[in-house]
Enzyme design. Structure first.
Site, PDB file in Angstrom:
ATOM      1  N   ARG A  94       0.840  -1.188   0.000  1.00  0.00           N
ATOM      2  CA  ARG A  94       0.000   0.000   0.000  1.00  0.00           C
ATOM      3  C   ARG A  94       0.878   1.243   0.000  1.00  0.00           C
ATOM      4  O   ARG A  94       1.856   1.324   0.748  1.00  0.00           O
ATOM      5  CB  ARG A  94      -0.919   0.033   1.235  1.00  0.00           C
ATOM      6  CG  ARG A  94      -2.065  -0.977   1.197  1.00  0.00           C
ATOM      7  CD  ARG A  94      -3.124  -0.572   0.172  1.00  0.00           C
ATOM      8  NE  ARG A  94      -4.298  -1.434   0.197  1.00  0.00           N
ATOM      9  CZ  ARG A  94      -4.470  -2.518  -0.536  1.00  0.00           C
ATOM     10  NH1 ARG A  94      -3.497  -2.916  -1.358  1.00  0.00           N
ATOM     11  NH2 ARG A  94      -5.589  -3.215  -0.464  1.00  0.00           N
ATOM     12  N   GLU A 119      -2.398   7.942  -6.238  1.00  0.00           N
ATOM     13  CA  GLU A 119      -2.386   7.143  -7.473  1.00  0.00           C
ATOM     14  C   GLU A 119      -3.403   7.689  -8.470  1.00  0.00           C
ATOM     15  O   GLU A 119      -4.583   7.819  -8.141  1.00  0.00           O
ATOM     16  CB  GLU A 119      -2.669   5.678  -7.157  1.00  0.00           C
ATOM     17  CG  GLU A 119      -1.585   5.036  -6.303  1.00  0.00           C
ATOM     18  CD  GLU A 119      -1.781   3.542  -6.078  1.00  0.00           C
ATOM     19  OE1 GLU A 119      -2.789   2.987  -6.560  1.00  0.00           O
ATOM     20  OE2 GLU A 119      -0.925   2.917  -5.426  1.00  0.00           O
ATOM     21  N   HIS A 123       0.581  -0.002 -10.056  1.00  0.00           N
ATOM     22  CA  HIS A 123      -0.231  -0.840  -9.166  1.00  0.00           C
ATOM     23  C   HIS A 123      -0.674  -2.128  -9.878  1.00  0.00           C
ATOM     24  O   HIS A 123      -1.859  -2.368 -10.099  1.00  0.00           O
ATOM     25  CB  HIS A 123      -1.454  -0.070  -8.654  1.00  0.00           C
ATOM     26  CG  HIS A 123      -1.975  -0.605  -7.350  1.00  0.00           C
ATOM     27  ND1 HIS A 123      -2.589   0.178  -6.401  1.00  0.00           N
ATOM     28  CD2 HIS A 123      -1.972  -1.871  -6.817  1.00  0.00           C
ATOM     29  CE1 HIS A 123      -2.951  -0.557  -5.361  1.00  0.00           C
ATOM     30  NE2 HIS A 123      -2.585  -1.799  -5.598  1.00  0.00           N
TER      31      HIS A 123
END
Length: 441
Positions: free
Chosen positions: A236, A265, A283
């Site tokens: 994370r 993000e 990601h």
């Protein structure tokens, strides 16, 4: 466990079609509407009993409060960062995720990051594409004999350890839950973070993002590491303080970083992404066909199991800010018989699931869903109680699926442990608890 009535489910993101098939085969009407705005979702959600998302849909309190019929929110993935769990719990809406669906994919990406950092593979690829042939510039180092520090020894941390041990790396780690004797069976020596930092050639983090893990790697912890330590975050964004990481990279205290996740993000601050010693991905931890199929099918199966009253898997919940358990009312007090012993118990209903709130005058911090193999323990309140219980159960070959403790009363507390299978001999717990009873619901 009482079944929940779920007739219509909305899927707001692209999820493996196995999820839709499983739901429809069990009589649930499924509607797929992708890329909705917040206002569109608020207008749409009122007609559904369930909502399935991945990570792009932000399930806010406003959306939850607009969903009069909503009983369940399912995330096809690990974690529920994009769901307001507190708002859902207050409204009696069950929130669940698929904690094991992307384990292998995330572990493999972590290992790829570690290997790429050791041999500068991405940088060498880009150099070749630019028409260069520079062998000296990309001098790397072997992983054999190096020390890998793993922060978080859950499913993913365990899989990373197994894979990197095959390269001859020594694996050490830290986890506040997993007992050291258990991780030792995987070849991971546990120690405190203060002991671990100076020993590591590489560090990888595999924890949830919460107050205690935010900025876990910061200026102070980097200063305690070996000069040139390399770090990886496929968990994370925010676990590694990005500003501190950039400072460590610029000073040479950190020799390289592999980042699949970011505080924001997509990241608008490009300083880390564009740094010559940073390998970054958008990601991709769960971005494999296998992980997406597994997560989609898992969330579909979990919802069907709940619908049939078979099991409640992957559920998460939060307490109200005042510490009281967030449960629907209609509480009742009963005499609960466990292994022939009678206890006064207070129960209630959460999302149509019967839960235990209080046992023998001790109130649980979180409601206990009455489902599966449950082990009820009474023991002296102690910081290492969970670790000791987990060690005993692991030695007996029984896994922990959930753990809930009560507030301490006269120095003792009740614990309810969800087990993967019944414990055949309760006497093995005598050394760590005062009383042990189990029941299968």
């Amino acid at each position: 466990m009482a079944p929940v009535s779920i007739k219509r489910i909305l899927i707001s993101e692209s999820v493996d079609q196995g999820c839709k098939r499983i739901l429809q085969e069990n009589g649930i009407q499924v509607t797929e509407k992708l890329n909705m705005t917040k206002d569109e979702l608020i207008a749409e959600i009122k007609d559904y009993d369930g909502l399935i998302v991945r990570s792009a849909t932000k399930v806010t309190a406003e959306i939850i409060n607009a969903a009069d019929n909503l009983k369940i929110i399912g995330r096809a993935g690990t974690g529920v960062d994009n769901v307001n769990v507190d708002a859902a719990t207050k409204k009696g809406v069950i929130v669940m995720n698929t904690p094991s669906g992307n384990t292998i994919s995330a572990a493999e990406l972590t290992c790829a990051m570690i290997m790429s950092l050791s041999r500068h593979v991405p940088q060498a690829v880009m150099s070749m594409k630019a028409g260069n042939w520079d062998r000296k510039k990309f001098m790397g180092s072997e992983l054999y004999g190096k020390v890998l520090g793993i922060v978080g020894l859950g499913r993913i941390g365990k899989e990373v350890a197994a894979r990197m041990q095959s390269f001859g790396m020594k694996t050490i780690g830290y986890d506040p839950i997993t007992p050291p004797e258990v991780s030792a069976t995987w070849g991971v020596e546990q120690m405190s973070l203060e002991q671990m930092w100076p020993l590591c050639d590489y560090i990888t983090v595999h924890t949830p993002l919460m107050p205690s893990t935010t900025g876990l790697l910061n200026d102070a912890s980097f200063a305690k590491c070996k000069k040139g330590v390399k770090v990886v975050n496929c968990a994370r964004g925010g676990i590694i303080d990005e500003a501190a990481l950039l400072r460590a990279l610029e000073s040479g205290q950190c020799g390289g970083a592999g980042l699949d996740v970011f505080e924001e993000e997509p990241p608008t601050n490009r300083a880390l992404v564009e740094h010559c010693h940073v390998i970054s991905c958008p990601h991709l931890g769960a971005s494999t066909g296998e992980a997406q199929a597994r997560c989609g099918q898992d969330i579909g199966t979990q919802i069907v199991d709940l619908l049939k009253g078979k099991a409640l898997t992957g559920a998460v919940k939060k307490n109200h800010s005042d510490g009281a358990p967030a449960v629907r009312q209609t509480a009742c007090v009963i005499d609960l018989s466990i292994s022939g012993t009678s206890f006064k118990a207070t129960g209630s209903v959460q999302g149509e699931i019967p839960v235990l709130v209080e046992l023998a005058g001790s109130r649980f911090w979180q409601p206990v869903p009455l489902s599966g193999n449950l082990l009820f323990l009474k023991a002296a309140s102690a910081p290492l109680l969970l670790s000791e219980i987990a060690g005993v159960l692991a030695a007996a070959g029984v896994g922990i699926e959930s753990f809930t403790a009560s507030a301490a009363c006269d120095g003792d507390q009740w614990c309810c442990v969800g087990l993967s299978s019944p414990l055949s001999d309760l006497s093995v717990l005598k050394s760590v608890v005062n009383e042990a009873n189990q029941v299968s619901v």
